[in-house]
Design an enzyme around this catalytic site. Structure first.
Site, PDB file in Angstrom:
ATOM      1  N   CYS A  50     -23.531 -23.133 134.058  1.00 21.41           N
ATOM      2  CA  CYS A  50     -22.722 -24.322 133.775  1.00 21.41           C
ATOM      3  C   CYS A  50     -23.558 -25.593 133.852  1.00 21.41           C
ATOM      4  CB  CYS A  50     -21.543 -24.405 134.743  1.00 21.41           C
ATOM      5  SG  CYS A  50     -22.030 -24.458 136.484  1.00 21.41           S
ATOM      6  N   GLU A 112     -29.533 -24.840 146.778  1.00 19.67           N
ATOM      7  CA  GLU A 112     -28.412 -23.899 146.634  1.00 19.67           C
ATOM      8  C   GLU A 112     -28.945 -22.533 146.176  1.00 19.67           C
ATOM      9  OE1 GLU A 112     -27.027 -22.528 143.784  1.00 19.67           O
ATOM     10  OE2 GLU A 112     -28.057 -23.570 142.172  1.00 19.67           O
ATOM     11  N   GLN A 118     -28.512 -16.022 139.390  1.00 20.53           N
ATOM     12  CA  GLN A 118     -28.286 -16.220 137.955  1.00 20.53           C
ATOM     13  C   GLN A 118     -29.562 -15.963 137.159  1.00 20.53           C
ATOM     14  OE1 GLN A 118     -26.816 -20.197 138.494  1.00 20.53           O
ATOM     15  NE2 GLN A 118     -24.672 -19.586 138.328  1.00 20.53           N
ATOM     16  N   ALA A 188      -5.777 -24.066 145.239  1.00 19.38           N
ATOM     17  CA  ALA A 188      -6.460 -23.035 144.444  1.00 19.38           C
ATOM     18  C   ALA A 188      -7.453 -23.674 143.482  1.00 19.38           C
ATOM     19  CB  ALA A 188      -5.440 -22.190 143.675  1.00 19.38           C
TER      20      ALA A 188
END
Length: 419
Positions: A50, A112, A118, A188
């Site tokens: 992303c 991170e 990924q 959520a």
């Protein structure tokens, strides 16, 4: 072979452009094959998340402009518009960039860990598609090794710098092992989903998800083997929760101090850890004054995050030193490839000469020549064969004044300097 990295990320392109250049998982293999079949790259890996899309490729002829043109056509974006958002790294700079990305030094959140997974997935897809070879295979395996070293030798990933991660880390500090704990997640959205993921990765025992839209709560709960409730049911389940993390858009508190006090009574004063990430707050502030309640607001977490971010920045300096050293190691390996090929050719030639001379020697023995004569033939012929070309080249170098070749020959054959 040249190595190039071409891409864009959250610092060079707005989300509108990143969305258009993104490769969905089901399209990556086709894109990889297209690049190879068009002979635009000999080896290629596509990393697409992303926050970034990057192509790492090796080729002897094609330039970055060729790949940018392909990207432009593939995603139907004007070349100039796309080029304005791209960065291009080559050779050592490309290696350094990949190492920095894998170690989390080029991420929106410093250090991170998700990006490493990924990159590993992207590499596995490329390997399965058959679009990697010696250069990229070695580079990505080296990258994973360096990322592991950085995680081991520095504190780059030990201090949480996201709200969700900080909340879960605080829960671990209070309860230790989370496998026997229950968590109630209220909301959520993205932050709650990330908190759920971190809790699940830390083997949380049980998860309850409460949301205004119960169907959305069910979707999130199903992913992490939890169960869903409505906001109206929170008071019925509050006493079950050891951990409460809440982040909704409600304009008024969802959980009152009275409800928490009742839950503590039912729990026989077993503590409840509450993280209220919402602004406005979801939990009445008065709840923080209750015994056996550990209530943290988003401001409390931000203090933790800022302190941890400073710690990561110090660790990043050490990580950069490790990366600089490992870039040199990879370049040394890469530079050795031509030498290895040269050595292979030299050995092949020597083996050809050996076979030819040995076969001739066997015929001489079959024809009755004495072993002494045959041994002398072998030694004489091999010596002349091996020395003829170097001697001829050195003689010519002397005529041409090529002192560099003469010096190299002395070093190569370990000959004395007769000056």
């Amino acid at each position: 072979m040249q190595l190039l990295a071409i891409g864009l990320n959250h610092t060079t392109a707005p989300v509108e452009i990143r969305e258009r250049v993104n490769f969905s998982p089901e399209r990556i293999q086709a894109a990889l094959h297209d690049l190879i079949e068009r002979e635009l790259a000999q080896e290629v890996v596509i990393v697409s998340t992303c926050n970034r899309t990057e192509l790492y490729y090796g080729d002897k002829n094609n330039t970055a402009e060729v790949i940018i043109t392909w990207l432009s056509h593939y995603h139907n974006i004007p070349y100039q518009q796309l080029q304005n958002h791209l960065y291009i790294y080559s050779q050592a700079s490309a290696i350094r960039h990949l190492l920095r990305v894998a170690c989390g030094l080029n991420s929106m959140i410093l250090g991170e860990p998700q990006i490493l997974g990924q990159i590993k997935s992207a590499y596995q897809v490329a390997r399965a598609a058959g679009t990697t070879s010696r250069l990229l295979n070695k580079l990505f395996e080296h990258t994973f090794s360096v990322a592991k070293q950085v995680r081991t030798d520095t504190e780059i990933g030990s201090s949480p710098v996201s709200v969700a991660f900080a909340a879960v880390r605080l829960a671990q500090q209070i309860f230790g092992d989370l496998s026997t704990q229950s968590a109630l997640l209220i909301g959520a959205g993205e932050t709650i989903e990330l908190a759920a993921r971190h809790l699940h990765e830390n083997r949380l025992g049980r998860m309850i998800v409460a949301n205004r839209t119960v169907e959305r709560a069910r979707q999130l709960a199903k992913e992490f083997a939890g169960y869903a409730i409505s906001l109206e049911e929170i008071s019925l389940h509050l006493a079950e929760a050891d951990i409460v993390i809440t982040s909704t858009a409600s304009p008024i508190p969802i959980v009152t101090a009275a409800e928490i006090k009742q839950a503590i009574k039912i729990r026989k004063h077993r503590p409840i850890f509450i993280v209220d990430i919402a602004v406005p707050r979801d939990v009445e502030p008065a709840a923080g004054e209750l015994e056996d309640v550990y209530l943290y607001s988003v401001d409390d977490l931000n203090e933790v995050i800022q302190e941890n971010l400073r710690s990561r920045e110090q660790a990043a300096l050490k990580a950069e030193e490790i990366i600089d050293t490992q870039v040199l190691h990879f370049i040394s390996w890469w530079n050795s490839l031509d030498t290895i090929e040269l050595i292979c050719h030299l050995r092949e030639r020597a083996q050809d000469n050996r076979h030819r001379v040995v076969n001739k020697a066997k015929r001489m023995l079959d024809n009755g020549k004495s072993p002494y004569e045959v041994v002398d033939y072998i030694a004489h012929t091999l010596t002349n064969t091996l020395m003829h070309s170097p001697c001829a080249q050195l003689r010519q170098a002397g005529y041409d004044g090529r002192d560099d070749l003469v010096t190299a020959a002395r070093q190569l054959f370990q000959l004395p300097d007769n000056t």
